[in-house]
Design an enzyme around this catalytic site. Sequence first.
Site, PDB file in Angstrom:
ATOM      1  N   LEU A   1       0.870  -1.233  -0.261  1.00 60.41           N
ATOM      2  CA  LEU A   1      -0.170   0.005  -0.049  1.00 60.41           C
ATOM      3  C   LEU A   1       0.978   1.317   0.150  1.00 60.41           C
ATOM      4  CD1 LEU A   1      -2.571  -0.866   2.730  1.00 60.41           C
ATOM      5  CD2 LEU A   1      -2.902  -1.223   0.135  1.00 60.41           C
ATOM      6  N   ASP A   2       0.435   2.308  -0.847  1.00 58.69           N
ATOM      7  CA  ASP A   2       1.229   3.613  -0.686  1.00 58.69           C
ATOM      8  C   ASP A   2       1.255   4.065   0.732  1.00 58.69           C
ATOM      9  OD1 ASP A   2       1.545   3.408  -3.470  1.00 58.69           O
ATOM     10  OD2 ASP A   2      -0.324   4.620  -3.898  1.00 58.69           O
ATOM     11  N   LYS A   3       2.313   4.814   0.882  1.00 60.46           N
ATOM     12  CA  LYS A   3       2.620   5.568   2.282  1.00 60.46           C
ATOM     13  C   LYS A   3       1.359   6.078   2.811  1.00 60.46           C
ATOM     14  CE  LYS A   3       4.917   9.217   4.475  1.00 60.46           C
ATOM     15  NZ  LYS A   3       5.913  10.360   4.351  1.00 60.46           N
TER      16      LYS A   3
END
Length: 325
Positions: free
Chosen positions: A141-143
Site C-alpha cells: 500500500l502506498d505510504k
Amino acid sequence: MSANCRAPDFEAPIPEEFYGARLDRALAAMLPDYSRSRLQSWLANGALTVDGENPPAKTKVAGGETVRLTVPSEPDDARVVAEPITLNIIHEDAAIIVLDKPAGLVMHPGAGNPDGTLQNALIHHDESLAALPRAGIVHRLDKDTSGILVVAKTFAAHAKLVADLAERTVKREYEAVAVGVMTAGGHVDAPIDRHPVDRKRMAVRESGREAITHYRVIDRYRAHTHVRCRLETGRTHQIRVHLAHIRFPLLGDATYGRRLAVPRDSSDAFATALRGFRRQALHARRLGLNHPVTGEYMSWSAPRPDDFEQLLAALAADAQAHGDG
C-alpha cells in the site's frame, strides 16, 4: 546448511496467463518485491532458476515452468533492524498476519526512509520474519493509503500468496473519494508502466502491463464522488492512475491529482476540511484470499480511519446544506 543445498526461498510455477511473455516480465509479476535488474542478476548468477536452468531474460515462456529463487545473503549493514512500532493486527496464525496499516507508514526502508517502516515493525513483532523477502510483505500500500494487507510468515506461504496474486484469486476492495461527480460506475482497462520522463510516477502507456480496475458509486456530492474500487490486477498506484486517467483523480493526491477546487458558496468549515485532508483519499477496505495452508477462503475488513470518516461527513454536510443531500 550450505547455500548450495539450502531450500529455495521461493518456488512456484509461472502462471499460464504469461504464455508468450518475456521471462523477465513474468518474474517481475511473480516477485514484485525485487527490481527487474536484481532478478536478471540472480538469473545470471544461478540464484534464480527456471526449470533448473538459467535462460536469458528475454526468453518467451509457456507457463507452468517452475521458478526457484534462493536469495543471496545480505551483508550485515544491509539488514533491516527491528523497531517497536505499534501494529494493528486483525488476524494472525502460523502462516499469515493480516493487519490494518495507518496512513503515513512506509512499507519498507528505501531512499529517504531508512527506518520507521512496516518492515522494521514486523521484524520487531516476529524476528523470524527477517529471513523472508521484505519481512513477508506480499503486496504493498502506498505510504499515504490506509487499510488492510497480508503478510506471510513462512517462505511457503509467501510463495503461495504471490502466486495467488498473479492468478488473481486474492480479492482487494478499496474506498476512495474522487474529484468530480460520476454519473455511474464502470471499469478502466488501461495498461500501466513507468512514466517516460518522471520515473517516480506511473502512467497509462500502451506498452505497459495489463491493468484493470472496477469501480462503482457509493455516494455523490456537489463536486466529489465516494466510490468503491475492486482491483483485478495490482499495478503500482493502479487506482490513482486509473481514476486520474478517466478525469476523476483522487482528492488529496499530490502526484496524480489537480489543484484543490473548493465548490462555490462553501462554508469556511467545509473549505478547511477539504484543505486539511493532505493525503490521497484511498483506503483498502476489504481483503479476501484462500489461506495458503488450509485452502479455506477467508476475508477481513478494516474500518475507515477517522480522517476519512470526517472527510465523508464534511462532504455530506456540505451537500445537505446546498440541497443535494
